[in-house]
Design a protein around this motif. Structure first.
Motif, mmCIF file in Angstrom:
data_model
loop_
_atom_site.group_PDB
_atom_site.id
_atom_site.type_symbol
_atom_site.label_atom_id
_atom_site.label_comp_id
_atom_site.label_asym_id
_atom_site.label_seq_id
_atom_site.Cartn_x
_atom_site.Cartn_y
_atom_site.Cartn_z
ATOM 1 N N GLY A 434 -37.136 -73.265 14.995
ATOM 2 C CA GLY A 434 -37.662 -74.406 15.726
ATOM 3 C C GLY A 434 -37.878 -74.190 17.203
ATOM 4 O O GLY A 434 -38.557 -74.984 17.857
ATOM 5 N N MET A 435 -37.310 -73.112 17.764
ATOM 6 C CA MET A 435 -37.449 -72.881 19.203
ATOM 7 C C MET A 435 -38.913 -72.679 19.603
ATOM 8 O O MET A 435 -39.372 -73.194 20.622
ATOM 9 C CB MET A 435 -36.622 -71.674 19.634
ATOM 10 N N GLY A 436 -39.653 -71.939 18.796
ATOM 11 C CA GLY A 436 -41.063 -71.710 19.096
ATOM 12 C C GLY A 436 -41.882 -72.986 19.022
ATOM 13 O O GLY A 436 -42.835 -73.170 19.789
ATOM 14 N N PHE A 462 -40.993 -70.716 31.196
ATOM 15 C CA PHE A 462 -39.863 -70.770 32.131
ATOM 16 C C PHE A 462 -38.969 -71.974 31.845
ATOM 17 O O PHE A 462 -37.745 -71.860 31.734
ATOM 18 C CB PHE A 462 -40.390 -70.827 33.565
ATOM 19 N N LEU A 463 -39.572 -73.170 31.712
ATOM 20 C CA LEU A 463 -38.806 -74.391 31.472
ATOM 21 C C LEU A 463 -38.105 -74.357 30.117
ATOM 22 O O LEU A 463 -36.957 -74.802 29.979
ATOM 23 C CB LEU A 463 -39.720 -75.608 31.558
ATOM 24 N N HIS A 464 -38.782 -73.836 29.116
ATOM 25 C CA HIS A 464 -38.212 -73.715 27.776
ATOM 26 C C HIS A 464 -36.939 -72.872 27.821
ATOM 27 O O HIS A 464 -35.888 -73.271 27.302
ATOM 28 C CB HIS A 464 -39.275 -73.070 26.878
ATOM 29 N N GLY A 465 -37.011 -71.705 28.460
ATOM 30 C CA GLY A 465 -35.843 -70.836 28.552
ATOM 31 C C GLY A 465 -34.736 -71.433 29.389
ATOM 32 O O GLY A 465 -33.546 -71.322 29.053
ATOM 33 N N LEU A 466 -35.106 -72.085 30.488
ATOM 34 C CA LEU A 466 -34.101 -72.679 31.363
ATOM 35 C C LEU A 466 -33.393 -73.846 30.674
ATOM 36 O O LEU A 466 -32.170 -74.022 30.822
ATOM 37 C CB LEU A 466 -34.748 -73.137 32.667
ATOM 38 N N ALA A 467 -34.132 -74.645 29.925
ATOM 39 C CA ALA A 467 -33.511 -75.733 29.162
ATOM 40 C C ALA A 467 -32.496 -75.168 28.169
ATOM 41 O O ALA A 467 -31.406 -75.722 27.986
ATOM 42 C CB ALA A 467 -34.582 -76.545 28.432
ATOM 43 N N ALA A 468 -32.840 -74.044 27.538
ATOM 44 C CA ALA A 468 -31.913 -73.405 26.600
ATOM 45 C C ALA A 468 -30.685 -72.860 27.325
ATOM 46 O O ALA A 468 -29.564 -72.922 26.807
ATOM 47 C CB ALA A 468 -32.626 -72.286 25.844
ATOM 48 N N ASP A 469 -30.879 -72.313 28.527
ATOM 49 C CA ASP A 469 -29.744 -71.814 29.311
ATOM 50 C C ASP A 469 -28.794 -72.953 29.670
ATOM 51 O O ASP A 469 -27.566 -72.815 29.567
ATOM 52 C CB ASP A 469 -30.242 -71.133 30.588
ATOM 53 N N LEU A 470 -29.344 -74.085 30.081
ATOM 54 C CA LEU A 470 -28.512 -75.228 30.430
ATOM 55 C C LEU A 470 -27.795 -75.788 29.203
ATOM 56 O O LEU A 470 -26.625 -76.169 29.263
ATOM 57 C CB LEU A 470 -29.372 -76.319 31.077
ATOM 58 N N ALA A 471 -28.497 -75.812 28.080
ATOM 59 C CA ALA A 471 -27.897 -76.322 26.843
ATOM 60 C C ALA A 471 -26.757 -75.434 26.358
ATOM 61 O O ALA A 471 -25.810 -75.914 25.724
ATOM 62 C CB ALA A 471 -28.964 -76.446 25.758
ATOM 63 N N ALA A 472 -26.848 -74.135 26.657
ATOM 64 C CA ALA A 472 -25.830 -73.180 26.193
ATOM 65 C C ALA A 472 -24.640 -73.071 27.143
ATOM 66 O O ALA A 472 -23.616 -72.492 26.776
ATOM 67 C CB ALA A 472 -26.469 -71.798 26.015
ATOM 68 N N GLU A 473 -24.770 -73.615 28.346
ATOM 69 C CA GLU A 473 -23.734 -73.418 29.366
ATOM 70 C C GLU A 473 -22.360 -73.909 28.924
ATOM 71 O O GLU A 473 -21.365 -73.213 29.081
ATOM 72 C CB GLU A 473 -24.137 -74.120 30.674
ATOM 73 N N GLY A 479 -25.071 -71.273 17.617
ATOM 74 C CA GLY A 479 -25.152 -72.653 17.127
ATOM 75 C C GLY A 479 -26.084 -73.531 17.925
ATOM 76 O O GLY A 479 -26.192 -74.731 17.637
ATOM 77 N N LEU A 480 -26.774 -72.964 18.903
ATOM 78 C CA LEU A 480 -27.736 -73.736 19.692
ATOM 79 C C LEU A 480 -28.924 -74.137 18.814
ATOM 80 O O LEU A 480 -29.513 -73.297 18.131
ATOM 81 C CB LEU A 480 -28.215 -72.882 20.876
ATOM 82 N N LEU A 481 -29.274 -75.425 18.842
ATOM 83 C CA LEU A 481 -30.397 -75.935 18.063
ATOM 84 C C LEU A 481 -31.597 -76.209 18.963
ATOM 85 O O LEU A 481 -31.442 -76.534 20.142
ATOM 86 C CB LEU A 481 -30.011 -77.226 17.344
ATOM 87 N N ALA A 482 -32.770 -76.111 18.388
ATOM 88 C CA ALA A 482 -33.982 -76.394 19.157
ATOM 89 C C ALA A 482 -33.957 -77.808 19.718
ATOM 90 O O ALA A 482 -34.368 -78.049 20.857
ATOM 91 C CB ALA A 482 -35.214 -76.182 18.274
ATOM 92 N N SER A 483 -33.453 -78.759 18.951
ATOM 93 C CA SER A 483 -33.410 -80.146 19.419
ATOM 94 C C SER A 483 -32.404 -80.351 20.546
ATOM 95 O O SER A 483 -32.484 -81.340 21.281
ATOM 96 C CB SER A 483 -33.097 -81.086 18.252
ATOM 97 N N ASP A 484 -31.458 -79.414 20.720
ATOM 98 C CA ASP A 484 -30.501 -79.514 21.826
ATOM 99 C C ASP A 484 -31.179 -79.380 23.187
ATOM 100 O O ASP A 484 -30.609 -79.775 24.209
ATOM 101 C CB ASP A 484 -29.429 -78.424 21.716
ATOM 102 N N LEU A 485 -32.388 -78.825 23.212
ATOM 103 C CA LEU A 485 -33.081 -78.603 24.485
ATOM 104 C C LEU A 485 -33.672 -79.884 25.061
ATOM 105 O O LEU A 485 -33.961 -79.945 26.266
ATOM 106 C CB LEU A 485 -34.216 -77.582 24.298
#
Length: 494
Positions: A434-436, A462-473, A479-485
């Motif tokens: 779902g990330m793509g 850039f925003l996609h990756g940064l949102a994932a970085d913040l979600a993983a912090e 276990g990170l989900l696409a909807s977590d972004l």
């Protein structure tokens, strides 16, 4: 964290920068080598201030000269130092030989590397191989790399981890896994894409005091994407001002893909978002996110009224490769609107341009978002070939299909007709379904809000990756989900 330059270079360009500095600005090779060794040693003292012993692995080129400089400085600082040499003094030449002689004349310890010899040091310095490597590492150098990687002590790489291709970020067989890399003069593009993320650790940079005028003589090969804030909204704006994104996809079993792309488009600021999907799916999507206008579409003819209303088309999430999918893709292409082409839409495009019949994208209207496997199909090759030189692959796809091409992966590459960019946001937690789809929705929303094709692609990645970085912090990558972004994406676009 050190703020790195945005400009990136190939190895031959960095060599040319050094030549200009020497021939036109009075630098000497030994002066540059001395500065390089000094910078590496400074980072050793900053990163590991309590380290009392240093092991330096030296090959036979100028990279080895940097290593001998580091060894000399560590010895002068009172640390216990041992150089593990892969080459005898007879094989050293020029300034590398001078650096070796200076170290030895000060009673520096040098032993020829033996794979059976235990390594005892608080910090290891990798000065084995230089940036010009373009072949697999074999023999004693491979053994030395294995020994470095097996040692529990932290590793600092001089200019580039030995075994990593500085132009492509590819590793053939063996490469040093460094905790940090100190690189010189120009940032090498290979440090930021492909397998580099697994081998470089934290990247530090020094220009070695080469003046800005030198860099103005060489055009960079690529650049790192930096965030550019989206213009603030007009207080009198309405939903129509910010575009209408139409997501086309969601075959049987893949309804969620279209749903994720559509919600990402809403969260990234699109004024209106619609989905065209299989008729049996439409009511379910509307139940879970009523802001999305969902339409059951049986064929390309039924799609036409929605295409007319759309500002941007996002096609591919969960699309499949059935006749239904092909019919909808053909209708979307014929609409000649801004379009994000993802997932199975790319696979259909690859199949129809390699034999049976041809689908041609309208010029300068599309953003293609392949991962490695899809890129291989677009270029009629294999994923392993793509990974060997991701830079060449993304350029070749762009030349073949036009528009802007995003080659997803660690160090995502974004190629347009006139330049190449790398986004360094994102993390391994994004290796989930779902990330793509979320990325495609973000880019579609940015296009709908008026960003040019290249800017929407770069800022979307850039925003996609940064949102994932913040979600993983807080919770971690696994276990990170696409909807977590989604909540982080909303914050970032604001």
């Amino acid at each position: 964290m050190q703020k790195l330059p945005h400009t990136l270079y190939r190895t031959d360009q960095v060599n040319e920068l050094e030549c200009i500095a020497i021939n036109e600005y009075g630098f000497s090779s030994f002066n540059l080598m001395t500065k390089a060794g000094y910078e590496v040693f400074q980072w050793i003292t900053k990163k590991w201030p309590k380290a009392q012993s240093v092991a330096v692995f030296c090959g036979s080129g100028n990279n080895a000269g940097d290593g001998y400089i580091v060894a000399s400085l560590a010895q002068q600082a009172g640390k216990r130092v041992c150089v593990y040499a892969l080459a005898t003094a007879e094989k050293l030449t020029g300034v590398a030989l001078v650096a070796y002689q200076n170290y030895v004349s000060a009673n520096g310890k040098v032993v020829l590397f033996d794979a059976l010899q235990p390594i005892d040091a608080d910090v290891l310095v990798d000065a084995l191989l230089s940036t010009g490597l373009n072949r697999p590492v074999t023999g004693r150098y491979a053994e030395a790399i294995e020994a470095i990687n097996a040692c529990p002590a932290p590793v600092i790489a001089v200019d580039i981890p030995s075994g990593l291709n500085s132009d492509t970020g590819h590793v053939h067989d063996y490469a040093v896994k460094a905790d940090c890399t100190v690189t010189f003069v120009g940032l090498k593009q290979g440090l930021f894409s492909g397998q580099a993320a697994e081998y470089c650790g934290e990247v530090f940079y020094t220009s070695l005091l080469v003046p800005d005028a030198v860099f103005q003589k060489i055009s960079p090969s690529a650049y790192r994407v930096v965030h550019v804030p989206i213009p603030r909204r007009n207080r009198c704006a309405h939903k129509g001002v910010y575009g209408h994104v139409l997501v086309i996809g969601g075959a049987q079993g893949f309804m969620g893909a279209a749903r994720l792309a559509a919600e990402a488009a809403l969260r990234a600021g699109a004024g209106l978002v619609s989905i065209a999907t299989r008729p049996e799916h439409s009511s379910f999507i509307s139940l879970t996110r009523p802001e999305i206008m969902c339409h059951g579409i049986a064929n390309g003819v039924q799609l036409l009224p929605l295409l007319k209303k759309a500002t941007v088309i996002v096609i591919g999430p969960g699309l499949g490769q059935s006749e239904w999918a092909k019919d909808l893709l053909l209708a979307a292409i014929l609409a000649k609107k801004l379009m994000v082409v993802d997932a199975d839409a790319l696979n259909i495009l690859a199949n129809t341009t390699s034999g049976r019949h041809t689908l041609v994208l309208a010029p300068n209207t599309s953003v293609l978002t392949p991962h490695t496997g899809e890129a291989a199909r677009l270029l009629v090759t294999t994923a392993s070939v793509i990974q060997q030189d991701r830079f060449a692959a993304v350029r070749n796809i762009q030349r073949k299909y036009g528009g802007v091409v995003i080659l997803k992966g660690a160090g995502t590459l974004i190629a347009s007709e006139d330049d190449l960019a790398i986004s360094t946001t994102g993390n391994p937690g994004m290796a989930s379904g779902g990330m793509g789809d979320v990325l495609s929705g973000i880019i579609g929303a940015l296009l709908a809000q008026g960003l040019p094709l290249k800017d929407a692609a770069q800022q979307g990645v850039f925003l996609h990756g940064l949102a994932a970085d913040l979600a993983a912090e807080k919770e971690g990558e696994r276990g990170l989900l696409a909807s977590d972004l989604m909540p982080y994406l909303r914050k970032l676009v604001n």
